[in-house]
Write a protein that holds these residues in place. Structure first.
Motif, mmCIF file in Angstrom:
data_model
loop_
_atom_site.group_PDB
_atom_site.id
_atom_site.type_symbol
_atom_site.label_atom_id
_atom_site.label_comp_id
_atom_site.label_asym_id
_atom_site.label_seq_id
_atom_site.Cartn_x
_atom_site.Cartn_y
_atom_site.Cartn_z
ATOM 1 N N TRP A 53 0.836 -1.187 0.000
ATOM 2 C CA TRP A 53 0.000 0.000 0.000
ATOM 3 C C TRP A 53 0.882 1.253 0.000
ATOM 4 N N PRO A 54 0.343 2.372 -0.489
ATOM 5 C CA PRO A 54 1.097 3.625 -0.435
ATOM 6 C C PRO A 54 1.239 4.107 1.011
ATOM 7 N N VAL A 55 2.379 4.722 1.308
ATOM 8 C CA VAL A 55 2.585 5.386 2.590
ATOM 9 C C VAL A 55 2.907 6.854 2.314
ATOM 10 N N PHE A 56 3.073 7.634 3.362
ATOM 11 C CA PHE A 56 3.272 9.067 3.170
ATOM 12 C C PHE A 56 4.685 9.397 2.699
ATOM 13 N N THR A 57 5.661 8.795 3.324
ATOM 14 C CA THR A 57 7.045 9.072 2.962
ATOM 15 C C THR A 57 7.920 7.918 3.420
ATOM 16 N N PRO A 89 6.545 15.296 9.101
ATOM 17 C CA PRO A 89 5.498 14.556 9.822
ATOM 18 C C PRO A 89 4.307 14.237 8.920
ATOM 19 N N ARG A 90 3.710 13.092 9.144
ATOM 20 C CA ARG A 90 2.493 12.752 8.405
ATOM 21 C C ARG A 90 1.356 13.675 8.831
ATOM 22 N N PRO A 91 0.557 14.150 7.889
ATOM 23 C CA PRO A 91 -0.557 15.035 8.258
ATOM 24 C C PRO A 91 -1.647 14.316 9.049
ATOM 25 N N ASP A 92 -1.684 12.983 8.978
ATOM 26 C CA ASP A 92 -2.712 12.239 9.714
ATOM 27 C C ASP A 92 -2.180 11.647 11.021
ATOM 28 N N ASN A 93 -0.915 11.908 11.337
ATOM 29 C CA ASN A 93 -0.293 11.449 12.590
ATOM 30 C C ASN A 93 -0.280 9.938 12.752
ATOM 31 N N GLN A 94 -0.320 9.220 11.659
ATOM 32 C CA GLN A 94 -0.284 7.765 11.717
ATOM 33 C C GLN A 94 1.153 7.255 11.661
ATOM 34 N N ASP A 95 1.284 5.944 11.912
ATOM 35 C CA ASP A 95 2.579 5.289 11.866
ATOM 36 C C ASP A 95 3.174 5.374 10.463
ATOM 37 N N LYS A 96 4.505 5.316 10.376
ATOM 38 C CA LYS A 96 5.189 5.438 9.091
ATOM 39 C C LYS A 96 4.723 4.402 8.078
ATOM 40 N N THR A 97 4.397 3.184 8.535
ATOM 41 C CA THR A 97 4.005 2.118 7.617
ATOM 42 C C THR A 97 2.498 2.060 7.364
ATOM 43 N N ALA A 98 1.740 2.947 7.977
ATOM 44 C CA ALA A 98 0.284 2.921 7.801
ATOM 45 C C ALA A 98 -0.094 3.382 6.398
ATOM 46 N N PRO A 99 -1.171 2.829 5.826
ATOM 47 C CA PRO A 99 -1.611 3.273 4.500
ATOM 48 C C PRO A 99 -1.909 4.770 4.465
#
Length: 265
Positions: free
Chosen positions: A223-227, A233-243
């Motif tokens: 799945w795609p991740v943010f970076t 920082p992720r704009p959704d504050n999720q874990d690095k490996t989260a979709p």
């Protein structure tokens, strides 16, 4: 190539995976920092070897330091190219350094890997997280070698390793679809072949049989991740490996789009 891996757990997951494993008492691994490990950082990482009739978990640095890198200058110049080993060269290329160390086989425990996908018309590549279905941990086969140069501060002879790659399966071709080493993927194996990789005394034919295995596309989760490498920082504050939902992201196999919202601006 594969220069970004992830281990999002602790040493207990590795010892549960291989109960007979002997863990190095001096294992200096901070598992809070292994959610993303980049090859050219040359950080210490847990690696499984079979030595003295024992499965051992040791701390090796990613990026082999070969015998011909016998000065710091040569290490700085050449080590960056020694983080991945192409499976096709291990047996068949008689001039390859990988063939010379083919008996020094190791396993690299991961919970997943990262890769970038190119889309025509997009400024940024799209990062993906990839793992094997129904396996919270798996191991990528590799090769290891002890550095010819002792550490300048400690005198330690460092263990170093490389990760084996092969031609990509159909899904990974659609994710790793650009760059100088396009259409490649890490060598993924079923557990029985992982264990076979560590067996001593394998013939070249035995080694080649393992290297010829291609993990079917349907066994992958992705799945795609943010970076991957950015510290933004992720704009959704999720874990690095989260979709992560990328606006207007075309499906795999469709690599052309005219619109991209630049999330890094």
């Amino acid at each position: 190539m594969c220069y970004d891996i992830s281990f999002s757990s602790n040493v207990q997951l590795i010892t549960d995976y291989l109960p007979d494993l002997v863990v190095d008492a001096q294992l200096p691994i901070d598992f809070d920092l292994t959610l993303h490990v980049m090859a050219q950082a040359y950080r210490k990482y847990p690696v499984i070897i079979f030595e003295d009739d024992t499965y051992k978990l040791k701390s090796f640095e990613w990026g082999v330091i070969a015998d011909y890198m016998n000065t710091p200058e040569k290490v700085k110049q050449s080590r960056q190219y020694m983080c991945n080993a192409q499976s096709e060269k291990i047996i068949n290329d008689k001039k390859s350094f990988w063939r010379r160390i083919r008996s020094k086989r190791c396993l690299i425990p991961v919970t997943g890997i990262y890769e970038h996908r190119e889309i025509k018309g997009w400024k940024n590549k799209v990062p993906y997280f990839i793992r094997l279905k129904d396996r919270p941990m798996f191991c990528i086969p590799g090769l290891y070698h002890y550095s010819p140069l002792p550490d300048v501060e400690t005198g330690e002879i460092k263990g170093t390793f490389t990760l084996i790659t092969r031609s990509a399966n159909s899904v990974m071709k659609q994710i790793h679809n650009g760059g100088p080493n396009v259409f490649r993927m890490p060598m993924f194996l079923p557990k029985e072949l992982e264990m076979r990789w560590l067996q001593p005394g394998l013939t070249d034919e035995d080694i080649q049989q393992v290297l010829d295995f291609e993990m079917p596309s349907e066994t992958l989760d992705y799945w795609p991740v943010f970076t991957i490498r950015s510290t933004k920082p992720r704009p959704d504050n999720q874990d690095k490996t989260a979709p992560f939902t990328w606006p207007n992201l075309p499906p795999l196999g469709v690599d052309e789009s005219t619109e991209q919202k630049n999330l890094f601006s």
